[in-house]
Design an enzyme around this catalytic site. Structure first.
Site: not given
Length: 282
Positions: A70, A90, A92-93, A95, A220
């Protein structure tokens, strides 16, 4: 070849757990917040640090594999899915959740070969739940098998969705039109964890019957899409038919009956594809 992918999956699980530890520690510290495409499209130094940690470990162990991350894409790297083994990350899905210490934050790692996801790892690090799936071998949470809900009556269902980071009035109108249509079927309720990966794992766990969203990205949903299907669910496009992970549109459900009923209520729109040549992270 199967052994190679298992080695890759084992590495992904270990990398996700290490990344989760970084996220947990960062929650105790000050979180420097920056923005990407808009004032609500957030990124932190932790996102960037976690992604680099994962990518570096992958390149050291699997130097021929490709990576879609990402934050790398946001920095200008291409977002193209080829037939080559590709890690879709990802860091940190969720954030925005992370910034506000809202307790649903996930590290998501999908692995694609021939444009097909072969394994998915989602680590919901504040819950310490490790969701995993390998194509043809089932889906698990902390080693326990996952099974989607058996519900076939949409009126007895809970549906998950999100509002996304776009504040374009036309897109927002479509999102709320869809939400109204789905809610008024009527259904039992609408929920959202603030992370696509966790929402899909909730479908796989049988907690909600379906999740739909337009405007998400391939990182995601790559891992979560396989976790849902390996738990017995289905993954479709918001206009019906097979899902295209680059299209930024998805319906993940416990069965086709529920999925198709939701699709009938969605007011569709088409965000810029992830693999569009002039793609911006909108």
């Amino acid at each position: 070849m199967a052994d190679l992918w298992q080695n890759s999956m084992d590495h992904a699980v270990a990398a996700a757990r290490r990344a989760g530890q970084v996220v947990q520690q960062a929650l105790q510290d000050d979180r420097k917040v920056m923005t990407k495409s808009s004032s609500v499209d957030l990124v932190t130094q932790t996102d960037q640090r976690v992604e680099q940690l994962i990518i570096q470990s992958v390149k050291e162990k699997f130097p021929t594999h490709r990576v879609i991350g990402e934050e790398s894409v946001a920095a200008g790297e291409p977002c193209v899915l080829t037939d080559d083994p590709t890690w879709i990350i990802d860091p940190i899905d969720g954030t925005t959740n992370f910034v506000h210490a809202f307790p649903f934050v996930a590290v998501s790692i999908g692995f694609s070969v021939n444009k097909q996801v072969e394994f998915g790892v989602v680590y919901s690090c504040l819950e310490d739940k490790m969701f995993t799936a390998r194509r043809g071998r089932g889906a698990f949470c902390n080693g326990e098998p996952l099974q989607v809900s058996h519900q076939t009556d949409i009126k007895q269902s809970i549906i998950a969705t999100e509002f996304g980071s776009s504040r374009d009035p036309e897109a927002v109108d479509k999102i709320f039109s869809s939400l109204r249509n789905v809610l008024c079927i009527p259904i039992h309720g609408v929920r959202g964890a603030g992370t696509a990966a966790v929402n899909m794992c909730l479908v796989a766990s049988g907690c909600v019957e379906a999740y739909y969203e337009t405007g998400i990205h391939v990182w995601d949903v790559a891992a979560g899409s396989l976790i849902v299907s390996e738990a017995g669910g289905v993954v479709m496009d918001t206009e019906g038919g097979e899902v295209d992970l680059m299209s930024r549109r998805i319906v993940a459900a416990n069965n086709r009956t529920i999925a198709e009923r939701i699709i009938r209520e969605i007011d569709p729109f088409n965000p810029t594809r992830d693999d569009a040549p002039s793609r911006s992270s909108q």
